[in-house]
Write an enzyme that holds these catalytic residues in place. Sequence first.
Site, mmCIF file in Angstrom:
data_model
loop_
_atom_site.group_PDB
_atom_site.id
_atom_site.type_symbol
_atom_site.label_atom_id
_atom_site.label_comp_id
_atom_site.label_asym_id
_atom_site.label_seq_id
_atom_site.Cartn_x
_atom_site.Cartn_y
_atom_site.Cartn_z
ATOM 1 N N THR A 32 -39.282 -0.868 -8.301
ATOM 2 C CA THR A 32 -38.548 -2.086 -7.979
ATOM 3 C C THR A 32 -38.336 -2.935 -9.224
ATOM 4 O OG1 THR A 32 -38.731 -4.202 -6.794
ATOM 5 C CG2 THR A 32 -40.775 -3.113 -7.356
ATOM 6 N N TYR A 75 -47.259 -7.920 -4.209
ATOM 7 C CA TYR A 75 -46.280 -6.828 -4.095
ATOM 8 C C TYR A 75 -45.845 -6.331 -5.469
ATOM 9 C CZ TYR A 75 -41.818 -4.467 -3.418
ATOM 10 O OH TYR A 75 -40.790 -3.560 -3.468
#
Length: 354
Positions: A131, A174
């Site tokens: 990501t 995250y």
Amino acid sequence: MRRQGKGGAIVVIGGCGFIGSNLADRLLADGENVTVVDNLSRRGVERNLAWLRERHGRRLRADIIDVRDSHALRPILSDAKAVFHFAAQTAVTTSLADPVEDFEVNARGTLNVLEAVRAAGGDIPVIFASTNKVYGALADLETSHAEGRYWPLDGTIRSHGINETRPLDFSTPYGCSKGVADQYVLDYAKSYGLRTAVLRMSCIYGPRQFGTEDQGWVAHFLIQALAERPITIYGDGRQVRDILHVSDAVHAYRAVLADIDRLRGQAFNLGGGPSNAVSLNLVLDLIAELADRRPQVHRAEPRPGDQRYFVADTTRLRDAVGWQAQIGWRSGIEDLARWLADSAPRGLPERFVA
């Protein structure tokens, strides 16, 4: 494709999810045997599994297990031809509420995949879905705003986006868990000689995406608008993202696998690039056109780790495999809107909304 792993199926971990199901479908359509591994924890993904089974029948194998279950994972990967790893906890908000769970899924789950491949002899390619959050909140990136969006003051970034030389700066649990996984995947190429590669994704959207407020915002905006429900914008809506249609993302993953011997141990940014860089407000404008009404919008404070601006510089990926985005953001969002409307011709029921 060049040399891959053993003679078994290509394994798509998280293969009932949004990107995984689209990739599995494309591989099966091209004659590959595919095994999808998924715990079916995300709402809507069981529909993707049913869709894959309807289209491909016995050529699709599905194993309903959790990536955290290393004992169940190892025999599935032991003779895999290649592995695509998409399984993840994907929401920043969830990671803040339960960082241990987030770590177990994203970091330990990825380590389980790598160790299973290493135990199988280390010859199985592994392509990992990372990501852009590994670059952090980009708080040091100076911006101005005009035309309803943020613009970076740095001319090179403004023209090309952010490239892979940007220092990693994990932010939020995250970002940390995905960043740890990202670095483990790259290190296993160095430490153990595994044929691994990483794709650091921007905002991917398209059919088979059951977006929520926490993840998959383009689909979420459309779902809310079509169901005549309000949309919450965290921040002022000038935030910019380079959105990429899932069919372009699938092409990128396959291109990296096809040349994994040369690309092993490398990370690539994957996004729509400057030509598909849009503000949240601009996407809302298009949705208003498609839905023939302006969505009701609520405003809230920005969330932890939110980036004002992220546009991927995909030059490294283009130079490596000749990849570039083919679908423009307007036609891509129209495609997603058609799929959502076709999936719920009488309006979107509750099951479409998490």
